[in-house]
Design an enzyme around this catalytic site. Structure first.
Site, PDB file in Angstrom:
ATOM      1  CG  PHE A 203     -56.872 -31.967  38.996  1.00 24.46           C
ATOM      2  CD1 PHE A 203     -57.424 -31.886  37.499  1.00 24.46           C
ATOM      3  CD2 PHE A 203     -55.573 -31.820  39.158  1.00 24.46           C
ATOM      4  CE1 PHE A 203     -56.555 -31.987  36.655  1.00 24.46           C
ATOM      5  CE2 PHE A 203     -54.791 -31.845  38.132  1.00 24.46           C
ATOM      6  CZ  PHE A 203     -55.429 -32.085  36.856  1.00 24.46           C
TER       7      PHE A 203
ATOM      8  CD  GLN B 137     -46.990 -33.399  43.777  1.00 25.92           C
ATOM      9  OE1 GLN B 137     -46.950 -32.608  42.767  1.00 25.92           O
ATOM     10  NE2 GLN B 137     -47.948 -33.157  44.662  1.00 25.92           N
TER      11      GLN B 137
ATOM     12  CG  HIS C 134     -48.042 -36.744  38.577  1.00 21.08           C
ATOM     13  ND1 HIS C 134     -48.794 -37.730  37.959  1.00 21.08           N
ATOM     14  CD2 HIS C 134     -48.677 -35.737  38.423  1.00 21.08           C
ATOM     15  CE1 HIS C 134     -49.863 -37.128  37.775  1.00 21.08           C
ATOM     16  NE2 HIS C 134     -49.886 -36.002  37.823  1.00 21.08           N
TER      17      HIS C 134
ATOM     18  CG  LEU D 186     -47.893 -35.423  33.945  1.00 25.19           C
ATOM     19  CD1 LEU D 186     -47.444 -36.156  35.418  1.00 25.19           C
ATOM     20  CD2 LEU D 186     -48.187 -34.162  33.794  1.00 25.19           C
TER      21      LEU D 186
ATOM     22  CD  GLU E 104     -54.215 -34.950  40.271  1.00 25.70           C
ATOM     23  OE1 GLU E 104     -52.953 -35.052  40.806  1.00 25.70           O
ATOM     24  OE2 GLU E 104     -55.060 -34.364  41.097  1.00 25.70           O
TER      25      GLU E 104
ATOM     26  NE  ARG F 160     -50.819 -34.143  41.314  1.00 22.49           N
ATOM     27  CZ  ARG F 160     -50.280 -33.157  40.208  1.00 22.49           C
ATOM     28  NH1 ARG F 160     -49.252 -32.621  40.863  1.00 22.49           N
ATOM     29  NH2 ARG F 160     -51.077 -32.859  39.405  1.00 22.49           N
TER      30      ARG F 160
ATOM     31  CG  HIS G 232     -44.999 -33.674  38.718  1.00 24.26           C
ATOM     32  ND1 HIS G 232     -44.901 -33.527  37.170  1.00 24.26           N
ATOM     33  CD2 HIS G 232     -46.219 -32.904  39.109  1.00 24.26           C
ATOM     34  CE1 HIS G 232     -46.085 -32.684  36.915  1.00 24.26           C
ATOM     35  NE2 HIS G 232     -46.554 -32.418  37.856  1.00 24.26           N
TER      36      HIS G 232
ATOM     37  NE  ARG H 126     -47.758 -28.622  42.123  1.00 19.58           N
ATOM     38  CZ  ARG H 126     -48.160 -29.233  41.128  1.00 19.58           C
ATOM     39  NH1 ARG H 126     -49.444 -28.758  40.811  1.00 19.58           N
ATOM     40  NH2 ARG H 126     -47.566 -29.830  40.220  1.00 19.58           N
TER      41      ARG H 126
HETATM   42  C1  LIG Z   1     -45.549 -32.244  32.499  1.00 17.75           C
HETATM   43  C2  LIG Z   1     -46.202 -31.242  33.472  1.00 17.75           C
HETATM   44  C3  LIG Z   1     -47.274 -31.010  33.527  1.00 17.75           C
HETATM   45  C4  LIG Z   1     -47.938 -30.004  34.516  1.00 17.75           C
HETATM   46  N1  LIG Z   1     -49.249 -29.580  34.751  1.00 17.75           N
HETATM   47  C5  LIG Z   1     -49.843 -28.752  35.812  1.00 17.75           C
HETATM   48  C6  LIG Z   1     -51.260 -28.571  35.632  1.00 17.75           C
HETATM   49  O1  LIG Z   1     -51.904 -29.096  35.080  1.00 17.75           O
HETATM   50  N2  LIG Z   1     -51.502 -27.607  36.571  1.00 17.75           N
HETATM   51  C7  LIG Z   1     -50.735 -26.974  37.544  1.00 17.75           C
HETATM   52  O2  LIG Z   1     -51.264 -26.433  38.304  1.00 17.75           O
HETATM   53  N3  LIG Z   1     -49.231 -27.235  37.558  1.00 17.75           N
HETATM   54  C8  LIG Z   1     -48.937 -28.102  36.558  1.00 17.75           C
HETATM   55  N4  LIG Z   1     -47.628 -28.503  36.596  1.00 17.75           N
HETATM   56  C9  LIG Z   1     -46.739 -27.739  37.211  1.00 17.75           C
HETATM   57  C10 LIG Z   1     -46.604 -26.332  36.786  1.00 17.75           C
HETATM   58  O3  LIG Z   1     -46.667 -26.433  35.433  1.00 17.75           O
HETATM   59  C11 LIG Z   1     -45.129 -25.574  37.083  1.00 17.75           C
HETATM   60  O4  LIG Z   1     -45.133 -25.612  38.552  1.00 17.75           O
HETATM   61  C12 LIG Z   1     -45.227 -24.183  36.734  1.00 17.75           C
HETATM   62  O5  LIG Z   1     -45.556 -23.928  35.511  1.00 17.75           O
HETATM   63  C13 LIG Z   1     -43.979 -23.573  36.739  1.00 17.75           C
HETATM   64  O6  LIG Z   1     -43.849 -22.242  36.419  1.00 17.75           O
HETATM   65  P1  LIG Z   1     -42.836 -21.289  36.724  1.00 17.75           P
HETATM   66  O7  LIG Z   1     -43.112 -19.946  36.132  1.00 17.75           O
HETATM   67  O8  LIG Z   1     -42.357 -21.052  37.946  1.00 17.75           O
HETATM   68  O9  LIG Z   1     -41.452 -21.766  36.151  1.00 17.75           O
HETATM   69  P2  LIG Z   1     -41.313 -22.001  34.607  1.00 17.75           P
HETATM   70  O10 LIG Z   1     -42.249 -22.302  33.635  1.00 17.75           O
HETATM   71  O11 LIG Z   1     -40.331 -23.337  34.617  1.00 17.75           O
HETATM   72  O12 LIG Z   1     -40.214 -21.005  34.007  1.00 17.75           O
HETATM   73  C14 LIG Z   1     -39.156 -20.844  34.432  1.00 17.75           C
HETATM   74  C15 LIG Z   1     -38.270 -19.638  33.735  1.00 17.75           C
HETATM   75  O13 LIG Z   1     -36.967 -19.417  34.123  1.00 17.75           O
HETATM   76  C16 LIG Z   1     -36.275 -19.237  33.084  1.00 17.75           C
HETATM   77  N5  LIG Z   1     -34.939 -19.648  33.786  1.00 17.75           N
HETATM   78  C17 LIG Z   1     -34.423 -20.599  34.444  1.00 17.75           C
HETATM   79  N6  LIG Z   1     -33.171 -20.534  34.831  1.00 17.75           N
HETATM   80  C18 LIG Z   1     -32.538 -19.380  34.246  1.00 17.75           C
HETATM   81  C19 LIG Z   1     -31.345 -19.016  34.168  1.00 17.75           C
HETATM   82  N7  LIG Z   1     -30.204 -19.341  34.878  1.00 17.75           N
HETATM   83  N8  LIG Z   1     -31.487 -17.712  33.423  1.00 17.75           N
HETATM   84  C20 LIG Z   1     -32.351 -17.188  32.964  1.00 17.75           C
HETATM   85  N9  LIG Z   1     -33.648 -17.774  32.719  1.00 17.75           N
HETATM   86  C21 LIG Z   1     -33.624 -18.900  33.542  1.00 17.75           C
HETATM   87  C22 LIG Z   1     -36.797 -20.224  32.030  1.00 17.75           C
HETATM   88  O14 LIG Z   1     -36.107 -19.930  30.724  1.00 17.75           O
HETATM   89  C23 LIG Z   1     -38.155 -19.899  32.058  1.00 17.75           C
HETATM   90  O15 LIG Z   1     -38.429 -18.775  31.274  1.00 17.75           O
HETATM   91  C24 LIG Z   1     -47.277 -29.434  35.505  1.00 17.75           C
HETATM   92  C25 LIG Z   1     -45.750 -29.530  35.314  1.00 17.75           C
HETATM   93  C26 LIG Z   1     -45.067 -30.758  34.332  1.00 17.75           C
HETATM   94  C27 LIG Z   1     -43.585 -30.811  34.500  1.00 17.75           C
END
Ligand SMILES: Cc1cc2nc3c(=O)[nH]c(=O)nc-3n(C[C@H](O)[C@H](O)[C@H](O)COP(=O)(O)OP(=O)(O)OC[C@H]3O[C@@H](n4cnc5c(N)ncnc54)[C@H](O)[C@@H]3O)c2cc1C
Length: 562
Positions: free
Chosen positions: A113, A229, A231, A241, A244, A275, A340, A375
């Site tokens: 990566f 960021q 991407h 997306l 990567e 990135r 991203h 990141r």
């Molecule tokens: C397309 C894509 C591919 C990616 N690939 C990678 C990868 O391969 N490797 C890597 O390390 N990172 C990757 N990332 C980044 C990574 O996926 C995210 O940064 C990470 O998953 C975020 O996780 P989280 O638990 O913080 O938030 P999220 O998974 O976004 O969860 C947020 C939660 O909060 C809840 N929520 C939000 N607002 C409210 C509200 N007002 N009331 C109640 N609930 C609420 C939502 O329902 C959800 O359950 C990628 C991102 C994207 C967009």
């Protein structure tokens, strides 16, 4: 009134990991999500998760790569913790049943990566987030006696007692519109990033910065919000997306003249520079006329053996075919840098504690800070797990030593009045969607890969105007059952708050570091700007800036080349 030791807002990877660790510590837990947990945006994570698990690799090497990737803005104590704890997280997931890729010798296999000096990304094809999220959700169900799940409940506001301690939140049951006070000894925000502040973005429609804005509104400090960021490989138009992982598997970047231009910008790492470096290189090629007429360059995945692409990048094969009409196993696909991820967020320490007592944050909503100015790919899933676990454990330990706070239930009537006011707005003014589009396009024009004072000032003026327009924008649905119109109006308010703090941070930081590239202030300026920008709201809805030091443990800032 639901009362729990620990209330977790968000059920993506950070929230679910926090819930499990709080439950393991003996706490009663509530986990709230505005969508079904396995639809949380973590499900979209594709390429993998980093850890120095291979005996030839070291956590120190992972940590140095992360520090360098962050352009020396990451806090090195937190980065050390993350990289030391990474291998245990992979093993924890593997033992729970995550089907990580295994190599020909039967051991866990890795892929390369960006910005990493070793291939240390563990993965499940290109559906890593999906695989992990589902396995963790099984564990939540298994622990249902301790963990109450509130699925399709929307948190509107955080609650505080007279001493400013967070005592829970107000949530709306999306099925019927009922509001409830959730009383909690400690609260963890795990509500994800803020991608929808930009248009286009790789992030789904639900990623609207709710938690960042909710914490900000009650006085929490945000940190390094300017660090957004872009991407390097997103589809033109819709922003989808291309992981990567494609470059990790060997894909090349080509300009319209067929040159592998990364040789000029990163002669040692080529496409696998970090990135920010790759996105700037692409944007420079496009700006200087060496891109394609649609404002893109090409990603040539035909360099990867077809069989391997069909095995390891199968979702990308589908995305190429369905959203760009391209068979990526046979021809290059047009891509460009796209919004991203947000490195900034709610300022926390390495146990997830924010500047508001009894309020924690973990995952993309938080800024610990392990990503600093940029990141590294596959470090975000790691961040969610390491700091989700730590916040859950810390919040539980604190909760188990204190009585249940008494919450003023009358706060619900304030929220009720605010929601009624939105529903009763006269049908004049602009549509919520139109305001949101203008916000996203403005941010993508002026607060993108390259920035300057004039553009940022313009963006700030537009965001302030949009705030006024949003305050009177009418909605159509006045019902109570799954009223997504009213939710969209509330989310727009959050996005505008988040956008303003991004712009204010970007105006403030007068240098080039990581994702913040000010063409009017060339070069990184460690003497004046090796510091975090903290933003909190003052009484009059105006962001207030202060500064805090970057923690340096063992790696002094150096020139950053790839
Ligand atoms: C397309 C894509 C591919 C990616 N690939 C990678 C990868 O391969 N490797 C890597 O390390 N990172 C990757 N990332 C980044 C990574 O996926 C995210 O940064 C990470 O998953 C975020 O996780 P989280 O638990 O913080 O938030 P999220 O998974 O976004 O969860 C947020 C939660 O909060 C809840 N929520 C939000 N607002 C409210 C509200 N007002 N009331 C109640 N609930 C609420 C939502 O329902 C959800 O359950 C990628 C991102 C994207 C967009």
């Amino acid at each position: 009134m639901p009362s729990h030791d620990v209330l977790i807002i968000g059920a993506g990877l950070a929230g679910q990991r926090a819930a499990l660790s709080a439950a393991e510590a003996g706490a009663s837990v509530a986990i709230v999500s505005k969508v079904h947990p396995v639809r949380s945006h973590s499900v979209a994570a594709a390429g993998g998760i980093n850890a120095a698990l291979n005996p030839e690799d070291t956590w120190e090497s992972h940590a140095f790569d992360t520090v360098k990737g962050s352009d020396y803005l990451g806090d090195q104590d937190a980065i050390e913790i993350m990289c030391r704890e990474a291998p245990d997280q992979i093993l924890y997931l593997e033992h729970l049943g995550v089907t990580f890729h295994r190599n020909e010798t039967g051991h866990l296999g890795t892929r390369a990566f960006g910005g990493a000096s070793a291939a240390r990304t563990y993965y499940v094809a290109d559906i890593t987030g999906h695989a992990i999220l589902h396995v963790l959700y099984e564990q939540l169900m298994k622990r249902s006696e301790q963990i109450d799940r509130y699925e399709e409940w929307f948190t509107t506001d955080l609650l505080q007692d007279d001493d400013g301690r967070c005592t829970g939140a107000i949530c709306r049951d999306l099925r019927n519109g009922a509001l409830e006070v959730f009383n909690a000894k400690t609260t963890i925000l795990a509500s994800g990033g803020a991608g929808q502040v930009y248009k286009p973005t790789t992030n789904g429609l639900i990623v609207t910065g709710d938690g960042i804005a909710q914490a900000y509104r009650i006085g929490a400090k945000l940190m390094d919000m300017e660090m957004v960021q872009y991407h390097p490989t997103t589809l033109a138009g819709n922003g989808l997306l291309i992981t990567e992982g494609a470059r990790g598997e060997g894909a090349w970047l080509l300009n319209a003249e067929g040159d592998r231009f990364m040789e000029t910008y990163a002669p040692n790492k080529f496409e696998l520079a970090s990135r920010d470096v790759v996105s700037r290189a692409e944007q420079t090629e496009i700006n200087e006329g060496r891109g394609f007429p649609d404002g893109t360059v090409a990603l040539d995945i035909t360099k990867v053996p077809r069989r391997r692409t069909l095995e390891a990048l199968r979702e990308i094969v589908n995305i190429g075919r369905d959203f760009a009409g391209v068979d990526i196993t046979r021809e290059p696909i047009h891509i460009r840098p796209g919004m991203h991820y947000i490195m900034g967020g709610i300022k926390t320490d390495s146990d997830g504690e924010t500047t508001i007592s009894h309020l924690y944050a973990a995952g993309e909503v938080a800024c610990v800070s392990v990503h600093g100015g940029n990141r590294l790919g596959a470090n975000s899933l790691l961040d969610t797990l390491v700091f989700g676990r730590r916040s859950g454990a810390h919040a539980a330990a604190r909760a188990l030593q204190m009585p249940m706070p008494s919450t003023n239930a009358s706060r619900v009537s304030d929220t009720e009045k605010q929601i009624a006011a939105i529903m009763n707005r006269p049908e004049s003014g602009r549509r919520i969607g139109a305001i949101k589009n203008e916000l996203g396009e403005t941010m993508n024009e002026y607060v993108a890969v390259f920035r300057d004072e004039e553009g940022l000032q313009k963006a700030h003026e537009i965001v302030r105007r949009l705030k006024e327009e949003a305050a009177v924008a009418a909605i159509d649905d006045r019902g109570s059952v799954f009223n997504q119109d009213v939710i969209a109006a509330i989310e727009l308010g959050y996005m505008l708050d988040v956008a303003e703090t991004i712009v204010v941070g970007a105006l403030e930081r007068r240098e080039c570091r990581g994702a913040q590239w000010r063409i009017d202030f060339p070069g990184r300026n460690d003497e004046e700007w090796l510091k975090h920008i903290d933003i909190s709201v003052n009484g009059a809805d105006v962001p207030q800036v202060s500064f805090s030091p970057v923690t340096i443990t063992r790696w002094q800032p150096e020139e950053r080349t790839y």
